[in-house]
Design an enzyme around this catalytic site. Structure first.
Site, PDB file in Angstrom:
ATOM      1  N   HIS A 131      37.752  44.181  38.916  1.00 15.91           N
ATOM      2  CA  HIS A 131      36.554  44.720  39.588  1.00 15.91           C
ATOM      3  C   HIS A 131      36.077  43.751  40.669  1.00 15.91           C
ATOM      4  O   HIS A 131      34.904  43.371  40.720  1.00 15.91           O
ATOM      5  CB  HIS A 131      35.443  44.986  38.572  1.00 15.91           C
ATOM      6  CG  HIS A 131      34.471  46.032  39.031  1.00 15.91           C
ATOM      7  ND1 HIS A 131      33.873  46.914  38.167  1.00 15.91           N
ATOM      8  CD2 HIS A 131      33.997  46.353  40.260  1.00 15.91           C
ATOM      9  CE1 HIS A 131      33.069  47.716  38.831  1.00 15.91           C
ATOM     10  NE2 HIS A 131      33.123  47.398  40.112  1.00 15.91           N
ATOM     11  N   GLU A 175      35.362  48.085  30.622  1.00 17.41           N
ATOM     12  CA  GLU A 175      35.241  46.797  31.306  1.00 17.41           C
ATOM     13  C   GLU A 175      34.312  45.869  30.537  1.00 17.41           C
ATOM     14  O   GLU A 175      33.274  46.315  30.048  1.00 17.41           O
ATOM     15  CB  GLU A 175      34.717  46.999  32.733  1.00 17.41           C
ATOM     16  CG  GLU A 175      35.697  47.679  33.654  1.00 17.41           C
ATOM     17  CD  GLU A 175      35.244  47.651  35.115  1.00 17.41           C
ATOM     18  OE1 GLU A 175      34.308  46.902  35.460  1.00 17.41           O
ATOM     19  OE2 GLU A 175      35.830  48.384  35.917  1.00 17.41           O
ATOM     20  N   ARG A 186      35.011  53.783  40.204  1.00 13.25           N
ATOM     21  CA  ARG A 186      34.648  53.531  38.815  1.00 13.25           C
ATOM     22  C   ARG A 186      35.820  53.932  37.921  1.00 13.25           C
ATOM     23  O   ARG A 186      36.518  54.909  38.198  1.00 13.25           O
ATOM     24  CB  ARG A 186      33.388  54.315  38.411  1.00 13.25           C
ATOM     25  CG  ARG A 186      32.094  53.757  38.989  1.00 13.25           C
ATOM     26  CD  ARG A 186      31.781  52.385  38.418  1.00 13.25           C
ATOM     27  NE  ARG A 186      30.551  51.802  38.945  1.00 13.25           N
ATOM     28  CZ  ARG A 186      30.499  50.990  39.994  1.00 13.25           C
ATOM     29  NH1 ARG A 186      31.606  50.713  40.668  1.00 13.25           N
ATOM     30  NH2 ARG A 186      29.361  50.464  40.383  1.00 13.25           N
TER      31      ARG A 186
END
Length: 308
Positions: A280, A259, A230
């Site tokens: 991601h 994000e 993360r």
């Protein structure tokens, strides 16, 4: 009714549609107003990480029986509110470990060799062989922060390539058989002695900016940091500083504190040739997308008393 708000394997969506009315609309993930209107008749909601499943959304979904998460992290889902409503949340645990582990090893190899960005110079006739000499991954030390399913899969791949693997995870029992092939170390030693550091921890209060300036300054000169966990785990400005100074030899970031990363926020990463950035996507391949989609479809249909 099943509502899917983010990308999912289309063959699996077709299978869901054979059992229940299914709506697939990825524009709803970032359109809260429309999502609040659409949720009322929904029995099963399937999301990834962009759809915010909070108390407000749950209050508009009186018929909700379950939530499927096409991935592992639950940062975007108010699990406490789901539990209060007796709505189970199904993450796709284990379905993408292969793709994430491959990403870690692959980016480590690219950063160690340092020659894969030479298209322009080769096309231009510049034959810089000596400047392109990099390093092998064999006999390098891999330090893993976290030994869950992904960390263990990464360790296995690294060991098969002749790497030395060490790890820090206070939640793994000292009696775990894994320690016969992986060396247990504290975080300070991991920073000082690892050629490559790969992060595999959830984002919680105690892991926020776990990789900060203090940790990075302890890292072995020229080492590489890879984050597929993360974004908030890594203090990005300190990482950039270390890449620019040469204290770190390279980094690969698949996740970011903000994000999706917008153009203005992304500027701070420009000009760094020893940095790999991806959106991601470490856990998403064609194969893992099918596995994740099928696993969640089976769990959702099971909750709705239907066989896949």
């Amino acid at each position: 009714m099943i509502l899917i708000t983010e990308f999912m394997d289309e063959s699996v969506i077709d299978s869901l549609s054979e059992h229940h009315p299914t709506v697939y609309d990825i524009t709803l993930a970032e359109d809260k107003a429309r999502l609040l209107e659409a949720i009322e008749p929904v029995e099963a909601l399937i999301v990834r990480n962009k759809t915010i499943v909070d108390a407000e959304l749950l209050s508009h979904g009186p018929n909700l029986k379950c939530i499927g998460r096409l991935g592992v992290g639950l940062d975007n889902i108010d699990v406490t509110s789901c539990e209060a409503r007796n709505i189970p949340v199904f993450p796709a645990i284990g379905a993408n470990i292969e793709s994430v582990a491959e990403y870690v090893i692959g980016t480590a190899m690219i950063l160690l060799r340092g020659a894969y960005g030479e298209n322009a110079s080769v096309i231009a006739g510049s034959w810089n062989r000596t400047e392109c000499i990099g390093s092998e991954i064999s006999n390098k030390s891999l330090g893993l922060l976290g030994l869950g399913a992904i960390g263990r899969k990464t360790a296995a791949k690294a060991l098969s390539l002749g790497m030395d693997v060490q790890a820090y995870d206070p939640f793994v029992s000292p009696d775990d058989d894994l320690w016969t092939s992986v060396k247990p170390v504290e975080m300070d030693e991991l920073a000082r002695t690892s050629d490559i550091i790969s992060i595999h921890v959830p984002l919680v209060e105690t892991t926020f900016h776990l990789i900060d300036r203090v940790f990075i300054n302890k890292c072995k000169a020229g080492s590489i940091i890879i984050n597929t966990s993360r974004g908030g785990v890594v203090e990005e400005d300190s990482l950039i500083e270390a890449l620019k100074s040469g204290n770190l030899g390279g980094a690969a970031l698949d996740v970011f504190e903000k994000e999706p990363l917008d153009k203005d926020e992304g500027k701070k990463f420009s000009g760094l040739n020893n940095l790999i950035l991806t959106p991601h996507i470490a856990g998403v391949t064609k194969e893992s997308n099918y596995r994740v989609s099928k696993m969640i479809a089976e769990k959702v249909l099971g909750c709705l008393d239907t066989k896949f």
